[in-house]
Write a protein that holds these residues in place. Structure first.
Motif, PDB file in Angstrom:
ATOM      1  N   TRP A   1      -3.271   8.210  -6.119  1.00 12.73           N
ATOM      2  CA  TRP A   1      -1.868   7.760  -6.001  1.00 12.73           C
ATOM      3  C   TRP A   1      -1.642   6.938  -4.740  1.00 12.73           C
ATOM      4  O   TRP A   1      -0.736   6.127  -4.676  1.00 12.73           O
ATOM      5  CB  TRP A   1      -0.917   8.953  -6.022  1.00 12.73           C
ATOM      6  N   LEU A   2      -2.497   7.132  -3.746  1.00 13.08           N
ATOM      7  CA  LEU A   2      -2.475   6.337  -2.528  1.00 13.08           C
ATOM      8  C   LEU A   2      -3.907   5.935  -2.183  1.00 13.08           C
ATOM      9  O   LEU A   2      -4.848   6.683  -2.451  1.00 13.08           O
ATOM     10  CB  LEU A   2      -1.910   7.157  -1.354  1.00 13.08           C
ATOM     11  N   LYS A   3      -4.049   4.774  -1.571  1.00  6.87           N
ATOM     12  CA  LYS A   3      -5.363   4.366  -1.091  1.00  6.87           C
ATOM     13  C   LYS A   3      -5.847   5.330  -0.019  1.00  6.87           C
ATOM     14  O   LYS A   3      -5.052   5.872   0.746  1.00  6.87           O
ATOM     15  CB  LYS A   3      -5.292   2.959  -0.487  1.00  6.87           C
ATOM     16  N   ALA A   4      -7.150   5.511   0.036  1.00  3.37           N
ATOM     17  CA  ALA A   4      -7.722   6.308   1.123  1.00  3.37           C
ATOM     18  C   ALA A   4      -7.525   5.580   2.443  1.00  3.37           C
ATOM     19  O   ALA A   4      -7.412   4.349   2.488  1.00  3.37           O
ATOM     20  CB  ALA A   4      -9.210   6.546   0.865  1.00  3.37           C
ATOM     21  N   GLY A   5      -7.471   6.333   3.514  1.00  9.34           N
ATOM     22  CA  GLY A   5      -7.340   5.729   4.829  1.00  9.34           C
ATOM     23  C   GLY A   5      -8.592   4.981   5.234  1.00  9.34           C
ATOM     24  O   GLY A   5      -9.700   5.282   4.755  1.00  9.34           O
TER      25      GLY A   5
ATOM     26  N   ASP B   1       0.813  -1.219   0.000  1.00 13.28           N
ATOM     27  CA  ASP B   1       0.000   0.000   0.000  1.00 13.28           C
ATOM     28  C   ASP B   1       0.847   1.270   0.000  1.00 13.28           C
ATOM     29  O   ASP B   1       0.328   2.361  -0.238  1.00 13.28           O
ATOM     30  CB  ASP B   1      -0.920   0.018   1.226  1.00 13.28           C
ATOM     31  N   TYR B   2       2.134   1.143   0.281  1.00 14.27           N
ATOM     32  CA  TYR B   2       3.003   2.318   0.389  1.00 14.27           C
ATOM     33  C   TYR B   2       3.723   2.595  -0.926  1.00 14.27           C
ATOM     34  O   TYR B   2       4.098   1.665  -1.642  1.00 14.27           O
ATOM     35  CB  TYR B   2       4.036   2.124   1.506  1.00 14.27           C
ATOM     36  N   VAL B   3       3.928   3.880  -1.232  1.00 20.63           N
ATOM     37  CA  VAL B   3       4.636   4.258  -2.456  1.00 20.63           C
ATOM     38  C   VAL B   3       5.863   5.122  -2.160  1.00 20.63           C
ATOM     39  O   VAL B   3       6.724   5.268  -3.013  1.00 20.63           O
ATOM     40  CB  VAL B   3       3.717   5.007  -3.441  1.00 20.63           C
ATOM     41  N   ASP B   4       5.954   5.686  -0.982  1.00 18.91           N
ATOM     42  CA  ASP B   4       7.067   6.570  -0.633  1.00 18.91           C
ATOM     43  C   ASP B   4       8.387   5.800  -0.647  1.00 18.91           C
ATOM     44  O   ASP B   4       8.547   4.805   0.065  1.00 18.91           O
ATOM     45  CB  ASP B   4       6.823   7.179   0.746  1.00 18.91           C
ATOM     46  N   VAL B   5       9.338   6.281  -1.433  1.00 22.15           N
ATOM     47  CA  VAL B   5      10.609   5.574  -1.575  1.00 22.15           C
ATOM     48  C   VAL B   5      11.363   5.497  -0.253  1.00 22.15           C
ATOM     49  O   VAL B   5      12.049   4.494   0.025  1.00 22.15           O
ATOM     50  CB  VAL B   5      11.483   6.236  -2.676  1.00 22.15           C
ATOM     51  N   GLU B   6      11.258   6.518   0.574  1.00 24.83           N
ATOM     52  CA  GLU B   6      11.922   6.481   1.872  1.00 24.83           C
ATOM     53  C   GLU B   6      11.390   5.317   2.710  1.00 24.83           C
ATOM     54  O   GLU B   6      12.157   4.609   3.368  1.00 24.83           O
ATOM     55  CB  GLU B   6      11.720   7.792   2.616  1.00 24.83           C
ATOM     56  N   SER B   7      10.077   5.125   2.696  1.00 18.89           N
ATOM     57  CA  SER B   7       9.466   4.051   3.476  1.00 18.89           C
ATOM     58  C   SER B   7       9.858   2.680   2.937  1.00 18.89           C
ATOM     59  O   SER B   7      10.139   1.751   3.704  1.00 18.89           O
ATOM     60  CB  SER B   7       7.939   4.196   3.466  1.00 18.89           C
ATOM     61  N   LEU B   8       9.868   2.536   1.615  1.00 21.57           N
ATOM     62  CA  LEU B   8      10.240   1.257   1.011  1.00 21.57           C
ATOM     63  C   LEU B   8      11.687   0.905   1.334  1.00 21.57           C
ATOM     64  O   LEU B   8      12.005  -0.246   1.659  1.00 21.57           O
ATOM     65  CB  LEU B   8      10.028   1.314  -0.503  1.00 21.57           C
TER      66      LEU B   8
END
Length: 339
Positions: free
Chosen positions: A224-228, A169-176
């Motif tokens: 671009w991201l799923k809703a919460g 569910d995550y797209v942020d490169v920092e998080s990945l």
């Protein structure tokens, strides 16, 4: 991912040449128009330099952001960890910055949330039981303080982290990248995922929750991201007349109406308290005491004589009263005004 504090940033942060360039930019561009407002994002700055950046006579910037208060839940100073927030550190930072900027003529940009931070509600509040009380307390703690408060998308309706189910569910490169780093450090997949859930920048980047329809009413396409997960009940349509949004409206109105809020000085109060962040504002012969209970338990405050005949300017509990001893309820904020 973020560079460690001892790498990169010392090469440019708060160097004298930064002030030279800012003054040059000011004189050549925005400084020529009094209607322009400028704000500097000063991640690792010092109070001394923020005074210089934002003092009107220096002709550099209008105000500055600093991020020290949003690192109080970093275990051993490391972002990708799980730890309860350090209230003593948080309180100390707010008091030291508030007093220094007030005494020396600097000006702060005050905020709890932005596009690079997990939601403050998840970090500082028991959202299962006191989301609305916590949201309004956090709002008052900066909107009644000295500086310019900022509101980030969804903060005004009490939006929370999305509570995603998997790394997919995550797209942020920092998080990945952080997830892989945590695995390499020996964390289990479950442990690593819990840390990402708590600290990812994607927590604040989800679509705005407008209503309970698909994608939180943000788009008929694919966001671009799923809703919460919270959007069916935490959304603008439900919250527009609710206690959080209307409280923000009241805070904005008070700041526009009362110079003590928009221009008054800052003085720490009740510094000994283990769960109350409190401060005094003063403007001419007016005073304002702001009490913020940062915990889900009640706490008693002995009110000084100077405020015992004051009036309640705002509170997030309807039955608040002024007395010699005040019992602050969970996440209660209370502002007492005297003149």
């Amino acid at each position: 991912m973020d560079c460690p504090e001892n790498e990169g940033k010392p090469a440019y942060t708060d160097k004298p040449i930064v002030h030279d360039y800012l003054r040059m930019m000011n004189q050549a561009t925005f400084g020529a128009d009094d209607s322009f407002m400028t704000v500097g994002e000063m991640s690792s700055t010092t109070m001394e330099n923020c005074v210089l950046y934002s003092s009107p006579d220096r002709q550099e910037l209008s105000m500055t952001f600093n991020f020290h208060h949003l690192k109080v839940d970093y275990k051993d100073g490391q972002k990708w960890t799980l730890a309860p927030f350090d209230f003593e550190e948080l309180k100390s930072l707010y008091h030291s910055w508030g007093k220094e900027m007030s005494d020396k003529g600097g000006w702060s940009a005050l905020f709890w949330n932005n596009h690079d931070q997990p939601r403050a509600l998840n970090r500082f509040v028991d959202i299962q039981n006191f989301r609305k009380e916590g949201a309004t307390m956090l709002a008052a703690s900066i909107h009644l303080s000295r500086g310019t408060p900022y509101i980030y998308m969804g903060e005004e309706i009490g939006m929370i982290d999305p509570d995603y189910d998997s790394m997919a569910d995550y797209v942020d490169v920092e998080s990945l990248n952080a997830y892989q780093m945590l695995l390499e450090e020996g964390k289990s997949q479950e442990e690593a995922f819990q840390i990402i859930q708590a600290k990812s920048r994607d927590n604040s980047r989800i679509p705005m929750q407008w209503d309970a329809s698909e994608n939180a009413g943000f788009t008929a396409g694919t966001p671009w991201l799923k809703a919460g997960k919270s959007y069916p009940h935490i959304n603008v349509e439900n919250e527009i007349q609710g206690p959080i949004f209307t409280f923000y409206q009241d805070l904005i109105r008070l700041r526009k109406e009362m110079p003590i809020i928009s221009e008054g000085s800052y003085k720490p109060a009740f510094e000994y308290s283990k769960q109350v962040y409190a401060f005094e504002r003063q403007y001419e012969d007016q005073k304002l005491l702001v009490l913020n209970n940062f915990y889900a338990t009640e706490v008693e405050i002995d009110l000084s004589v100077a405020y015992q005949n004051g009036r309640i300017l705002i509170s997030n509990y309807e039955d608040a009263e002024v007395s010699e001893k005040i019992l602050l309820k969970p996440y209660q904020t209370l502002a007492i005004y005297v003149n």
